[in-house]
Design a protein around this motif. Structure first.
Motif, PDB file in Angstrom:
ATOM      1  N   UNK A  50       0.813  -1.174   0.019  1.00 53.01           N
ATOM      2  CA  UNK A  50       0.062   0.061  -0.014  1.00 53.01           C
ATOM      3  C   UNK A  50       0.855   1.335   0.080  1.00 53.01           C
ATOM      4  N   UNK A  51       1.945   1.307   0.803  1.00 56.54           N
ATOM      5  CA  UNK A  51       2.886   2.432   0.702  1.00 56.54           C
ATOM      6  C   UNK A  51       3.622   2.776  -0.356  1.00 56.54           C
ATOM      7  N   UNK A  52       4.044   1.511  -1.136  1.00 56.67           N
ATOM      8  CA  UNK A  52       4.733   1.764  -2.423  1.00 56.67           C
ATOM      9  C   UNK A  52       3.693   2.275  -3.542  1.00 56.67           C
ATOM     10  N   UNK A  53       2.417   1.779  -3.400  1.00 58.06           N
ATOM     11  CA  UNK A  53       1.432   2.272  -4.300  1.00 58.06           C
ATOM     12  C   UNK A  53       0.912   3.808  -3.987  1.00 58.06           C
ATOM     13  N   UNK A  54       1.296   4.059  -2.792  1.00 57.69           N
ATOM     14  CA  UNK A  54       0.708   5.672  -2.608  1.00 57.69           C
ATOM     15  C   UNK A  54       2.173   6.382  -2.258  1.00 57.69           C
ATOM     16  N   UNK A  55       3.297   5.804  -2.886  1.00 55.10           N
ATOM     17  CA  UNK A  55       4.565   6.630  -2.319  1.00 55.10           C
ATOM     18  C   UNK A  55       4.593   7.973  -2.543  1.00 55.10           C
ATOM     19  N   UNK A  56       4.282   8.402  -3.688  1.00 52.94           N
ATOM     20  CA  UNK A  56       4.471  10.003  -4.000  1.00 52.94           C
ATOM     21  C   UNK A  56       3.505  10.748  -3.249  1.00 52.94           C
ATOM     22  N   UNK A  57       2.349  10.437  -2.982  1.00 49.48           N
ATOM     23  CA  UNK A  57       1.386  11.032  -2.298  1.00 49.48           C
ATOM     24  C   UNK A  57       1.773  11.021  -0.784  1.00 49.48           C
ATOM     25  N   UNK A  58       2.355   9.818  -0.248  1.00 46.95           N
ATOM     26  CA  UNK A  58       2.999   9.894   1.061  1.00 46.95           C
ATOM     27  C   UNK A  58       3.817  10.855   1.372  1.00 46.95           C
ATOM     28  N   UNK A  59       4.875  10.762   0.393  1.00 36.76           N
ATOM     29  CA  UNK A  59       5.990  11.606   0.773  1.00 36.76           C
ATOM     30  C   UNK A  59       5.545  13.215   0.679  1.00 36.76           C
ATOM     31  N   UNK A  60       4.527  13.513  -0.186  1.00 35.80           N
ATOM     32  CA  UNK A  60       4.165  15.131  -0.415  1.00 35.80           C
ATOM     33  C   UNK A  60       3.299  15.200   1.251  1.00 35.80           C
TER      34      UNK A  60
END
Length: 419
Positions: A356-366
């Motif tokens: 899940x984290x990998x799939x939302x990586x860019x959003x999570x970093x933002x």
């Protein structure tokens, strides 16, 4: 020795990992699936000043070391560092290979690292104010971030996979339902859920079993999210979540208590008070289901103040063996009726969270910043390895507060309750 070779020395030459450093040096097998890139001299300073697990973690979290490839594959390959860290002799050898210059560089730890001196100013370990700050550090990251990682259930505890192809949501439902059935929940009962998180067990018990539930959490963000979820589900007559220390719950005479993922934050010295408090909240015949991470035996360290998990993830966290937990429960009056180890289920749960984290990586970093996102990527992948290789376990223990004549209220063969 080149820089790449020095890092290879730390990870272990037997690891199937490639290395590339900013000085142009390379090492490791050409066909290795993962590449570690050493990007700046600051990575050397971190490693020189904390050879092994902590130095590598600081360099990665701070962005001076990159991982190209799957994090789980990397940590599985470098398990000697991931699970055990380096012996002192090897740490000294690494420091000598790096030389004096990196030792003299002033490189503060990344801001995501907890300063234990700051925690100490809030009192001794597991004092109320200090516990509140430790919980705030880990759980008040961002509800949106947790939604991406945990999925719709918002359950941040080990799921129970009923079959091979079960989804994360199906497995989290199965976990909450297993807890409910072990507790023997029925309409009209009263349940106390301590360390309730975002209210998953609270909502499940109220919606599926018609139980009146009180949940408590030290995270304000969790409590606010849970109360909103309860209202949206139309369960306000049955369910409530409070931003509250479990020790401040004044109500009593509950039919059942669930503790799912709280005991790791309690501490060995506080276990008698913890189990004693929960025992006192139950009516005669009431049940406690304690679900928590444990260590496999009683000989490992319960508390590694200098380790990555304690400094970056769970400040003041302590793990005990299941044997110690059972003894504490028994000594305080509980009769133990059931126990099981679900460690393989936690490895699978963590794999789903990593995906899940990998799939939302860019959003999570933002949302939370690169450093915090990297902490989570490193921590969860490392935990998959830990559960797979029996470095840590996950146990559910069911205890009963017996009636005056020793009656337990537990069926003779509760096969339906505990599949």
């Amino acid at each position: 020795m080149t820089l790449a070779q020095i890092f290879e020395k730390v990870v272990g030459p037997e690891a199937n990992v490639r290395f590339a450093a900013y000085d142009g040096s390379k090492s490791g097998p050409a066909g290795a699936p993962v590449l570690i890139e050493v990007k700046s001299p600051i990575a050397l300073a971190y490693l020189a000043q904390a050879p092994g697990e902590m130095g590598l973690a600081r360099a990665y979290v701070a962005g001076h070391l990159d991982v190209h490839g799957d994090m789980y594959t990397l940590l599985s390959e470098m398990a000697r560092v991931t699970l055990h860290d380096l012996p002192l002799k090897e740490k000294a050898s690494v420091a000598r290979a790096l030389g004096v210059k990196p030792l003299l560089m002033r490189v503060p730890p990344p801001p995501q690292e907890v300063r234990h001196s700051a925690l100490a100013r809030l009192g001794s370990r597991h004092a109320k104010q200090r516990d509140a700050e430790a919980i705030h550090h880990h759980y008040d990251v961002s509800n949106r971030f947790y939604e991406w990682v945990l999925g719709p259930s918002m359950a941040y505890t080990c799921a129970v996979f009923p079959e091979e192809g079960a989804t994360l949501e199906e497995a989290q439902y199965a976990k909450f339902d297993l807890v409910a059935r072990k507790l023997g929940l029925k309409p009209g009962m009263r349940l106390l859920d301590v360390g309730c998180g975002w209210g998953g067990m609270v909502v499940h018990a109220a919606r599926e079993y018609g139980v009146k539930v009180l949940g408590v959490t030290l995270s304000r963000q969790q409590a606010e999210w849970a109360q909103k979820a309860i209202a949206e589900a139309g369960l306000t007559e049955l369910a409530e979540v409070r931003h509250l220390d479990y020790r401040d719950v004044t109500e009593g005479d509950f039919d059942a208590v669930s503790s799912i993922g709280l005991t790791e934050h309690i501490g060995k010295d506080q276990l008698p008070g913890y189990f004693g408090f929960l025992y006192g909240k139950l009516r005669p015949g009431g049940r406690l289901l304690n679900h928590c991470i444990t260590r496999p035996t009683g000989v490992e360290k319960t508390f590694n103040k200098k380790g990555f998990i304690n400094r970056y993830v769970f400040p003041d966290g302590e793990l005990e063996s299941v044997g110690l937990l059972i003894r504490e429960m028994e000594d305080l009056g509980f009769e133990i009726r059931h126990e099981e180890n679900l460690r393989e289920h936690y490895a699978r749960t963590l794999e789903k969270w990593c995906a899940n984290l990998d799939a939302h990586w860019d959003e999570a970093v933002a949302e939370v910043g690169q450093g915090t996102a990297r902490v989570w990527r490193l921590y969860m992948a490392g935990c998959v390895v830990g559960f797979e290789r029996n470095k840590v376990q996950l146990h559910q223990i069911l205890g009963v507060k017996l009636g005056e004549r020793g009656e337990s209220g537990v069926p003779l063969r509760p096969s339906r309750d505990w599949p």
